[in-house]
Scaffold this motif. Structure first.
Motif, PDB file in Angstrom:
ATOM      1  N   UNK A   1       0.857  -1.181   0.000  1.00 16.70           N
ATOM      2  CA  UNK A   1       0.000   0.000   0.000  1.00 16.70           C
ATOM      3  C   UNK A   1       0.889   1.225   0.000  1.00 16.70           C
ATOM      4  N   UNK A   2       0.312   2.380  -0.283  1.00 19.56           N
ATOM      5  CA  UNK A   2       1.069   3.621  -0.286  1.00 19.56           C
ATOM      6  C   UNK A   2       1.175   4.213  -1.674  1.00 19.56           C
ATOM      7  N   UNK A   3       1.527   5.469  -1.726  1.00 25.60           N
ATOM      8  CA  UNK A   3       1.610   6.169  -3.010  1.00 25.60           C
ATOM      9  C   UNK A   3       2.755   5.647  -3.868  1.00 25.60           C
ATOM     10  N   UNK A   4       3.880   5.309  -3.245  1.00 22.78           N
ATOM     11  CA  UNK A   4       4.979   4.727  -3.996  1.00 22.78           C
ATOM     12  C   UNK A   4       4.621   3.368  -4.574  1.00 22.78           C
ATOM     13  N   UNK A   5       3.949   2.550  -3.784  1.00 22.38           N
ATOM     14  CA  UNK A   5       3.475   1.241  -4.264  1.00 22.38           C
ATOM     15  C   UNK A   5       2.519   1.418  -5.438  1.00 22.38           C
ATOM     16  N   UNK A   6       1.620   2.399  -5.345  1.00 22.82           N
ATOM     17  CA  UNK A   6       0.653   2.620  -6.417  1.00 22.82           C
ATOM     18  C   UNK A   6       1.365   3.038  -7.704  1.00 22.82           C
ATOM     19  N   UNK A   7       2.406   3.832  -7.601  1.00 19.24           N
ATOM     20  CA  UNK A   7       3.161   4.219  -8.791  1.00 19.24           C
ATOM     21  C   UNK A   7       3.849   3.022  -9.427  1.00 19.24           C
ATOM     22  N   UNK A   8       4.373   2.123  -8.590  1.00 22.66           N
ATOM     23  CA  UNK A   8       5.018   0.937  -9.119  1.00 22.66           C
ATOM     24  C   UNK A   8       4.017   0.055  -9.864  1.00 22.66           C
ATOM     25  N   UNK A   9       2.831  -0.103  -9.296  1.00 24.13           N
ATOM     26  CA  UNK A   9       1.806  -0.897  -9.959  1.00 24.13           C
ATOM     27  C   UNK A   9       1.377  -0.256 -11.276  1.00 24.13           C
TER      28      UNK A   9
END
Length: 244
Positions: free
Chosen positions: A194-202
């Motif tokens: 979870x998190x904004x960095x995780x969302x960018x990776x996805x």
């Protein structure tokens, strides 16, 4: 100043729209990003990711600041403490916190602990050096004058050293805040669910540029809001200081 800020933001948005509308850059325009932001807000993804990143930053940042300020005062006020602590501070200061992430994951697991730890390290190293510089940079004339007037070391420290070093401390706090956000994004890119960095990776896996932009803008907005809060606190704590 507010008018200039709004003018700069408006000009940046207009330039962004013009470049994407003309096809000069292969990036999504403001409209596509706004549409994706609304969609992410409706399904709760944006708020959940922002809350996860914000919680990690706050935890690591606040712990780092709480540890850095007393350590910096000890280093600046006592030569023995400086000699014992400074080698470790300088050693870890030249190692990017991002380089610690693999070691933190191996030793602390893949939960929240390694992410909070590397954020703590980034905030701590930035703030401890600023606090130390603030203490050793206090004008000796003030300290000598206080001693002549009969002030004890504790009174001198509380009434002279702490106020005089506060501007340096707040600069370190602001730098530490920026380092904390940069570190949490990198940590979430490596190991997070979870998190904004995780969302960018996805989003990168599916070449979903609007989602990447939404996460970037969310990070910038949250970081800017926290920085403005620190600036307001700085102005309150250093109201005695002359400003341009």
């Amino acid at each position: 100043m507010l008018s200039l800020n709004l003018l700069a933001v408006g000009g940046g948005l207009a330039l962004w729209w013009a470049l994407t509308a003309a096809g000069a850059v292969g990036l999504p325009g403001p409209g596509a990003v706004a549409t994706q932001a609304l969609a992410s807000a409706r399904d709760g993804t944006l708020f959940a990711d922002a809350a996860a990143s914000l919680a990690r930053v706050l935890a690591g940042f606040l712990i780092g600041i709480a540890c850095a300020i007393p350590v910096g005062f000890l280093m600046g006020w006592y030569a023995v403490a400086r000699g014992l602590v400074e080698p470790y501070v300088q050693f870890f200061r030249v190692i990017p916190p991002l380089a610690i992430i693999p070691l933190a994951i191996v030793t602390l697991g893949i939960g929240e602990a390694p992410k909070v730890f590397v954020i703590f390290l980034a905030a701590f190293l930035s703030s401890v050096v600023a606090t130390y510089q603030g203490v050793i940079g206090v004008d000796r004339t003030f300290i000598d004058a206080a001693r002549v007037l009969g002030a004890s070391d504790f009174t001198i420290f509380r009434r002279v050293v702490v106020p005089a070093s506060t501007p340096f401390i707040m600069v370190g706090v602001r730098i530490g805040l920026g380092s904390s956000w940069a570190t949490v994004v990198a940590a979430e890119l490596i190991a997070a669910q979870s998190g904004l960095g995780f969302r960018m990776q996805q989003a990168e896996l599916y070449y979903d540029l609007p989602t990447i932009f939404v996460s970037l803008i969310a990070i910038g907005v949250l970081g800017l809001a926290m920085d403005r809060a620190v600036v307001a606190l700085d102005r309150r704590l250093t109201a005695w200081q002359e400003r341009a």
